[in-house]
Design a protein around this motif. Structure first.
Motif, PDB file in Angstrom:
ATOM      1  N   ALA A 233      -5.348  77.860  94.501  1.00  0.00           N
ATOM      2  CA  ALA A 233      -5.753  76.816  95.452  1.00  0.00           C
ATOM      3  C   ALA A 233      -4.685  75.739  95.564  1.00  0.00           C
ATOM      4  O   ALA A 233      -4.375  75.255  96.668  1.00  0.00           O
ATOM      5  N   ASN A 234      -4.108  75.350  94.435  1.00  0.00           N
ATOM      6  CA  ASN A 234      -3.067  74.321  94.461  1.00  0.00           C
ATOM      7  C   ASN A 234      -1.847  74.773  95.256  1.00  0.00           C
ATOM      8  O   ASN A 234      -1.217  73.971  95.956  1.00  0.00           O
ATOM      9  N   ILE A 235      -1.508  76.042  95.165  1.00  0.00           N
ATOM     10  CA  ILE A 235      -0.375  76.563  95.927  1.00  0.00           C
ATOM     11  C   ILE A 235      -0.673  76.518  97.426  1.00  0.00           C
ATOM     12  O   ILE A 235       0.162  76.101  98.238  1.00  0.00           O
ATOM     13  N   ILE A 236      -1.868  76.948  97.804  1.00  0.00           N
ATOM     14  CA  ILE A 236      -2.250  76.903  99.218  1.00  0.00           C
ATOM     15  C   ILE A 236      -2.162  75.476  99.746  1.00  0.00           C
ATOM     16  O   ILE A 236      -1.584  75.221 100.816  1.00  0.00           O
ATOM     17  N   LEU A 237      -2.725  74.536  99.006  1.00  0.00           N
ATOM     18  CA  LEU A 237      -2.731  73.139  99.461  1.00  0.00           C
ATOM     19  C   LEU A 237      -1.314  72.571  99.518  1.00  0.00           C
ATOM     20  O   LEU A 237      -0.981  71.803 100.426  1.00  0.00           O
ATOM     21  N   ASP A 238      -0.478  72.977  98.571  1.00  0.00           N
ATOM     22  CA  ASP A 238       0.903  72.487  98.539  1.00  0.00           C
ATOM     23  C   ASP A 238       1.689  72.944  99.769  1.00  0.00           C
ATOM     24  O   ASP A 238       2.523  72.204 100.300  1.00  0.00           O
ATOM     25  N   ARG A 239       1.425  74.150 100.235  1.00  0.00           N
ATOM     26  CA  ARG A 239       2.205  74.704 101.337  1.00  0.00           C
ATOM     27  C   ARG A 239       1.686  74.275 102.711  1.00  0.00           C
ATOM     28  O   ARG A 239       2.338  74.520 103.730  1.00  0.00           O
ATOM     29  N   LEU A 240       0.515  73.671 102.765  1.00  0.00           N
ATOM     30  CA  LEU A 240      -0.057  73.304 104.060  1.00  0.00           C
ATOM     31  C   LEU A 240       0.815  72.332 104.840  1.00  0.00           C
ATOM     32  O   LEU A 240       0.985  72.459 106.058  1.00  0.00           O
ATOM     33  N   SER A 241       1.374  71.347 104.149  1.00  0.00           N
ATOM     34  CA  SER A 241       2.099  70.292 104.857  1.00  0.00           C
ATOM     35  C   SER A 241       3.327  70.808 105.589  1.00  0.00           C
ATOM     36  O   SER A 241       3.726  70.264 106.619  1.00  0.00           O
TER      37      SER A 241
ATOM     38  N   THR B   5       1.884  80.961 109.353  1.00  0.00           N
ATOM     39  CA  THR B   5       0.813  81.047 110.339  1.00  0.00           C
ATOM     40  C   THR B   5      -0.551  80.880 109.671  1.00  0.00           C
ATOM     41  O   THR B   5      -0.691  80.975 108.453  1.00  0.00           O
ATOM     42  N   VAL B   6      -1.560  80.684 110.506  1.00  0.00           N
ATOM     43  CA  VAL B   6      -2.916  80.549 109.971  1.00  0.00           C
ATOM     44  C   VAL B   6      -3.363  81.857 109.328  1.00  0.00           C
ATOM     45  O   VAL B   6      -4.134  81.851 108.350  1.00  0.00           O
ATOM     46  N   ASP B   7      -2.873  82.993 109.827  1.00  0.00           N
ATOM     47  CA  ASP B   7      -3.214  84.269 109.202  1.00  0.00           C
ATOM     48  C   ASP B   7      -2.651  84.368 107.790  1.00  0.00           C
ATOM     49  O   ASP B   7      -3.285  84.957 106.904  1.00  0.00           O
ATOM     50  N   ASP B   8      -1.456  83.805 107.592  1.00  0.00           N
ATOM     51  CA  ASP B   8      -0.872  83.786 106.247  1.00  0.00           C
ATOM     52  C   ASP B   8      -1.798  83.056 105.277  1.00  0.00           C
ATOM     53  O   ASP B   8      -2.067  83.529 104.171  1.00  0.00           O
ATOM     54  N   PHE B   9      -2.271  81.911 105.696  1.00  0.00           N
ATOM     55  CA  PHE B   9      -3.142  81.112 104.827  1.00  0.00           C
ATOM     56  C   PHE B   9      -4.499  81.783 104.650  1.00  0.00           C
ATOM     57  O   PHE B   9      -5.058  81.794 103.546  1.00  0.00           O
ATOM     58  N   ASN B  10      -5.030  82.331 105.722  1.00  0.00           N
ATOM     59  CA  ASN B  10      -6.338  82.975 105.623  1.00  0.00           C
ATOM     60  C   ASN B  10      -6.319  84.140 104.644  1.00  0.00           C
ATOM     61  O   ASN B  10      -7.292  84.371 103.917  1.00  0.00           O
ATOM     62  N   SER B  11      -5.222  84.892 104.615  1.00  0.00           N
ATOM     63  CA  SER B  11      -5.164  86.027 103.691  1.00  0.00           C
ATOM     64  C   SER B  11      -5.262  85.555 102.245  1.00  0.00           C
ATOM     65  O   SER B  11      -5.847  86.231 101.395  1.00  0.00           O
ATOM     66  N   SER B  12      -4.706  84.382 101.962  1.00  0.00           N
ATOM     67  CA  SER B  12      -4.787  83.841 100.612  1.00  0.00           C
ATOM     68  C   SER B  12      -6.175  83.270 100.313  1.00  0.00           C
ATOM     69  O   SER B  12      -6.673  83.383  99.195  1.00  0.00           O
ATOM     70  N   VAL B  13      -6.807  82.667 101.314  1.00  0.00           N
ATOM     71  CA  VAL B  13      -8.179  82.184 101.129  1.00  0.00           C
ATOM     72  C   VAL B  13      -9.122  83.357 100.902  1.00  0.00           C
ATOM     73  O   VAL B  13     -10.024  83.295 100.054  1.00  0.00           O
ATOM     74  N   TYR B  14      -8.912  84.470 101.623  1.00  0.00           N
ATOM     75  CA  TYR B  14      -9.753  85.644 101.421  1.00  0.00           C
ATOM     76  C   TYR B  14      -9.651  86.144  99.983  1.00  0.00           C
ATOM     77  O   TYR B  14     -10.626  86.660  99.430  1.00  0.00           O
ATOM     78  N   ALA B  15      -8.466  86.004  99.395  1.00  0.00           N
ATOM     79  CA  ALA B  15      -8.302  86.423  97.996  1.00  0.00           C
ATOM     80  C   ALA B  15      -9.157  85.572  97.072  1.00  0.00           C
ATOM     81  O   ALA B  15      -9.666  86.062  96.060  1.00  0.00           O
ATOM     82  N   LEU B  16      -9.316  84.279  97.397  1.00  0.00           N
ATOM     83  CA  LEU B  16     -10.191  83.421  96.597  1.00  0.00           C
ATOM     84  C   LEU B  16     -11.636  83.914  96.681  1.00  0.00           C
ATOM     85  O   LEU B  16     -12.351  83.953  95.665  1.00  0.00           O
ATOM     86  N   TYR B  17     -12.063  84.252  97.878  1.00  0.00           N
ATOM     87  CA  TYR B  17     -13.406  84.818  98.056  1.00  0.00           C
ATOM     88  C   TYR B  17     -13.578  86.040  97.160  1.00  0.00           C
ATOM     89  O   TYR B  17     -14.584  86.184  96.458  1.00  0.00           O
TER      90      TYR B  17
END
Length: 569
Positions: free
Chosen positions: A119-127, A44-56
């Motif tokens: 970041a590479n992991i996030i981008l890899d899982r998007l597709s 879900t988008v929440d899954d991805f957002n939680s990982s982006v928040y970690a980058l912040y």
């Protein structure tokens, strides 16, 4: 070395870490339903957002939180030096501090590559996710901003470094360094995507990145590549946005008190658009005593510029004629907070850059503290100024290097520390063990810097007239004497950045980008005169950090060349 630079994914939540653990073949793959796995962690988008928040969060910690690694960008530069005589800490000596095995060398390398790996992991899982195309672009834009910023900073600090754009699921030991230009070009590719796809600054919450933050960072790398027109165009997008403007009138939480608009910029709750500030482009949030916030009033966390940069007058041994110490023995909120006098400003910061125009607002009594009143009510000197007794308070090296010196008021919150910190609210004495943080949100990008960055691009493009016009916008807000085109060179711009940005700038990145770390530091870092090597034994090769020896040693399948001037280990 026990960990490869690209496999350090501690930045993300546990669910992200587990994406590296799955080795089943596609035929035998099962999707677990009751625990996090590679198959259910990024859905879900929440899954991805939680990982982006970690980058912040990780970037904020690296560049803003604590008294340690964020201040590596200031110590040992033309801004300030270690006044505490610490040889291999805080750049007390370059030769002792900046080695292939030092924590300063390894920390920044590993943390930036940690962000890149995540970041590479996030981008890899998007597709393979269930996100809509719009959501995928949004997550990609956020993620690539952080990856691009990491490659930018790595290039500035280390020069050419390995480039990895794929998620790595097994140890890899044959990395090779790309050229510095190739690293910059990768940063450009990521930041350009972010700039084109991130929301506008009026569409984001305080602390969230916008397209303007990406355009500013993109312009910075364009300047490094000497792509002057591209840099001018990118900065112009930021400057001309109808939602941005320098603050020119009093505003915010303490506007009714004596002060000026520059002072207002650094008061509590005044950094974000929510307070009416149209100048902050990217602000690191430092909420106090809020669940998930960085600062707790009962402990010392977050940005600690107050602790390091503010002086420590409470340690003076001088007494008045009655034998009473005129300064209270604890840090006092309105004097200098709970400073310990370690990041001593250079004479160039404190005096040199103001000689041509001492009435510059940024040098006012509100913004550059050059005199304080004695704060002990029991002393017969109470309320008088230390300047009236300078001979008594300049008897030792420690007096002038650490106990009191000019400092920027932006690092502390006079009379506005969290109430829980006060030992005596009337005297404003504070808990020594818990105090020292700078209790404000912290600017990472401010519009004034965008003007100065565009001025640098104009100068590189041979247009000193336009450079002067941009600088004078910033100087005009400070009610400073306008500069003429004939006065402008890169030294002038660096001095103007010092006047405007001071200790809020990540100065080492700017100087390394320009290849002027050695030149400016050797000229202006006067250092502690009783410290070993004067704390300023910088060498020309220090314009770049060394490659960490642990990375060279573990990269057994290829050679990671060390930067010139450094030993093999």
């Amino acid at each position: 070395m026990t960990t490869n630079i690209y496999l350090r994914t501690f930045l993300l939540p546990l669910m992200m870490l587990l994406t590296l653990s799955c080795n089943e073949t596609e035929i035998l793959r099962e999707v677990p339903l009751d625990f996090a796995s590679p198959d259910n962690a990024f859905v879900t988008v929440d899954d991805f957002n939680s990982s982006v928040y970690a980058l912040y969060d990780n970037l904020r910690v690296m560049l803003s939180a604590s008294e340690h690694r964020p201040l590596d960008y200031l110590y040992g530069t033309d801004i300030g030096y270690n006044g505490a005589q610490q040889l291999n800490q805080r750049f007390g000596s370059y030769l002792a501090t900046l080695t292939p095995n030092s924590i300063q060398t390894t920390y920044h390398w590993r943390e930036y590559y940690g962000i890149i790996s995540s970041a590479n992991i996030i981008l890899d899982r998007l597709s393979d996710s269930e996100l809509t195309d719009e959501q995928k672009i949004s997550i990609e834009a956020d993620t690539r901003l952080f990856r691009g910023l990491s490659y930018r900073n790595l290039g500035y600090l280390y020069g050419g470094v390995p480039i990895e754009l794929e998620a790595v699921s097994s140890p890899k030991t044959d990395y090779q360094r790309a050229s510095r230009q190739e690293v910059y070009e990768q940063a450009v590719a990521d930041l350009a995507f972010a700039a084109q796809n991130l929301p506008g600054i009026t569409e984001v919450e305080d602390g969230q990145v916008s397209n303007l933050a990406a355009y500013h960072l993109l312009a910075d790398v364009y300047v490094a590549l000497e792509r002057w027109t591209d840099a001018i165009n990118a900065t112009t997008i930021v400057i001309d946005d109808p939602a941005t403007a320098l603050m020119t009138e009093r505003f915010g939480s303490r506007q009714s008190e004596p002060g000026d608009v520059y002072w207002d910029l650094f008061r509590r709750q005044n950094q974000n658009r929510g307070s009416g500030n149209t100048e902050g482009i990217w602000v690191f949030q430092q909420e106090v005593d809020i669940l998930g916030g960085e600062l707790q009033s009962g402990s010392r966390d977050g940005a600690q510029l107050e602790r390091d940069h503010a002086p420590r007058p409470y340690t003076f041994s001088v007494t008045d004629p009655s034998g009473v110490t005129p300064f209270l023995p604890l840090g006092v909120s309105y004097t200098s907070g709970r400073g310990i006098g370690r990041l001593r400003g250079t004479d160039h910061l404190n005096y040199g850059i103001w000689q041509s125009d001492p009435n510059d607002m940024r040098n006012s009594e509100y913004n550059f503290i050059r005199d304080v009143a004695f704060n002990n009510p029991e002393s017969e000197w109470f309320g008088q100024m230390i300047s009236e007794y300078l001979d008594l308070f300049r008897q030792t090296n420690e007096d002038t290097i650490r106990r009191f010196y000019p400092f920027q008021s932006k690092v502390f919150t006079p009379g506005n520390h969290p109430p829980e910190l006060f030992v005596d609210p009337e005297l404003q004495t504070m808990n020594a063990s818990a105090t020292g943080s700078t209790y404000t949100d912290q600017y990472f990008i401010r519009l004034a810097e965008t003007y100065l960055l565009r001025a640098e691009a104009h100068l590189g493009n041979g247009d000193a007239t336009s450079a002067a016009a941009d600088i004078n916008v910033v100087r005009g807000r400070a009610r400073a004497i306008p500069v003429t085109p004939g006065e402008i060179d890169i030294d002038y711009i660096l001095d103007e950045r010092m006047r405007e940005l001071g200790v809020e700038e990540k100065r080492r990145l700017t100087l390394n980008r320009l290849g002027l770390l050695y030149d400016r530091t050797s000229r202006y870092c006067n250092g502690n005169p009783v410290a070993t090597n004067f704390g300023c034994d910088v060498q020309p090769y220090h314009n770049l950090f060394p490659i960490p020896f642990s990375e060279i040693e573990s990269n057994t399948g290829a050679t990671l060349e060390q930067n010139p001037g450094y030993s093999a280990n």
